[in-house]
Each structure stands twice: as structure tokens, then as C-alpha cells.
Design a protein around this motif. Structure first.
Motif, PDB file in Angstrom:
ATOM      1  N   ASP A  64       8.789  -5.222 -13.125  1.00 35.41           N
ATOM      2  CA  ASP A  64       9.318  -6.555 -12.895  1.00 35.41           C
ATOM      3  C   ASP A  64       9.382  -7.277 -14.225  1.00 35.41           C
TER       4      ASP A  64
ATOM      5  N   ASP B 271       4.818  -8.018 -10.430  1.00 41.42           N
ATOM      6  CA  ASP B 271       5.126  -9.433 -10.628  1.00 41.42           C
ATOM      7  C   ASP B 271       4.001 -10.125 -11.394  1.00 41.42           C
TER       8      ASP B 271
ATOM      9  N   LEU C 193      14.150  -0.173  -4.823  1.00 43.21           N
ATOM     10  CA  LEU C 193      14.093  -1.623  -4.837  1.00 43.21           C
ATOM     11  C   LEU C 193      12.997  -2.077  -3.886  1.00 43.21           C
ATOM     12  N   ILE C 194      12.038  -2.799  -4.437  1.00 45.05           N
ATOM     13  CA  ILE C 194      10.931  -3.304  -3.629  1.00 45.05           C
ATOM     14  C   ILE C 194      11.111  -4.816  -3.518  1.00 45.05           C
ATOM     15  N   PRO C 195      11.143  -5.358  -2.308  1.00 42.95           N
ATOM     16  CA  PRO C 195      11.309  -6.806  -2.148  1.00 42.95           C
ATOM     17  C   PRO C 195      10.234  -7.579  -2.909  1.00 42.95           C
ATOM     18  N   CYS C 196      10.617  -8.749  -3.403  1.00 43.91           N
ATOM     19  CA  CYS C 196       9.700  -9.557  -4.217  1.00 43.91           C
ATOM     20  C   CYS C 196       8.340  -9.750  -3.556  1.00 43.91           C
ATOM     21  N   GLY C 197       8.317  -9.997  -2.280  1.00 43.94           N
ATOM     22  CA  GLY C 197       7.058 -10.240  -1.578  1.00 43.94           C
ATOM     23  C   GLY C 197       6.136  -9.035  -1.516  1.00 43.94           C
ATOM     24  N   GLN C 198       6.675  -7.848  -1.768  1.00 41.82           N
ATOM     25  CA  GLN C 198       5.871  -6.626  -1.722  1.00 41.82           C
ATOM     26  C   GLN C 198       5.631  -6.044  -3.116  1.00 41.82           C
ATOM     27  N   ASN C 199       6.030  -6.763  -4.141  1.00 42.05           N
ATOM     28  CA  ASN C 199       5.940  -6.267  -5.512  1.00 42.05           C
ATOM     29  C   ASN C 199       4.942  -7.098  -6.326  1.00 42.05           C
TER      30      ASN C 199
END
Length: 147
Positions: free
Chosen positions: A2, A98, A88-94
Motif C-alpha cells: 500500500d 496500510d 486486490l485486497i479491499p482497503c478495509g482488509q489491508n
């Protein structure tokens, strides 16, 4: 992987997870101006380089000249692997990557000693490529200005 770009600076976070669930984490502060797109590609390129060091498919859109150069750089590195799977990993799962990217962008000391913090002084792509225009451009609205 990220990237984070904010008022404090820019940084990347990389979290590589092996098939045995071992994690390698790295945060990097980018000591140069980088857009949100730039930091995302820096994260990808730095993650690929780290994976190569550790001996460890996707479709992309490239908007803008610099982003296209980042994409080509990433594709050259990907070509050195026998197999690459980018997911691709959604923001909430990364959260892991992050947090590392935010750490890199702010150079916070809270995780230092636990996570290596690198300082990257130059972009992964050469600056002269970023600002140059190809000679093989067809006539566009810029042709008269360039002439």
C-alpha cells in the motif's frame, strides 16, 4: 502493498506473507514528492524487489506519463518471476500494509525497531523519463507548442 501520500510526506508499506504464513514487513519513507498514484506503484515495485531478494497477473490502468513509466517498470520486474499472483485486497482488509504505508509517510517512531523503516531518496523510475516526451509522437495539440 500500500502507499500513502499526505501532508506529512509519502510512504509505502509492504507485507509479504509466505505459504507457511510467515510475514515480512517493510515501511519506506519516500523522500521526494510523490502523488497518490506514484506511491501505489512505488509500493508495488518495492514489494516485488523485496520478494526477489527473499526468493519468494493482473490488469492495470495507467493514467498519465509518470504512471505509465511506473507500470512498465513493474512489468519488467514481474517478468523476472516464474509466477506472480497480484490480488486486490479491499482497503478495509489491508490494515497491515496500510499501517506500514502510513508509518512510512510520517516517519513515525512508534513501530521503529519492530518494522524496518527505509528512506528512499529517488523514485524507482528515472526522473528524465518522467519529464521527457517520445520523439515518435504523432501530431497533437502540443506539437506547435513543442516546436
Amino acid at each position: 502493498m500500500d502507499g500513502a501520500s499526505n501532508g506529512d510526506g509519502a510512504g509505502t508499506g509492504i507485507e509479504l506473507i509466505s505459504l507457511e504464513a510467515h510475514k515480512i514487513r517493510r515501511a519506506t519513507h519516500l523522500a521526494f514528492h510523490a502523488t497518490n498514484n506514484d506511491v501505489e506503484y512505488e509500493a508495488l515495485i518495492n514489494g516485488l524487489k523485496l520478494a526477489l531478494e527473499m526468493k519468494i497477473n493482473g490488469a492495470y490502468q495507467a493514467k498519465g506519463l509518470r504512471t505509465k513509466i511506473y507500470l512498465k517498470c513493474a512489468q519488467r520486474i514481474i517478468a523476472r518471476f516464474n509466477e506472480v499472483r497480484l490480488e486486490l485486497i479491499p482497503c478495509g482488509q489491508n490494515e497491515g500494509a496500510d499501517e506500514l504505508a502510513k508509518l512510512g509517510s510520517r516517519r513515525e517512531a512508534t513501530l521503529l525497531g519492530v518494522v524496518p523503516l527505509d528512506i528512499q531518496r529517488q523514485p524507482s523510475v528515472p526522473e528524465h523519463e518522467v519529464g521527457s516526451l517520445s520523439d515518435d509522437l504523432s501530431s497533437t495539440w502540443m506539437t506547435l507548442i513543442l516546436a
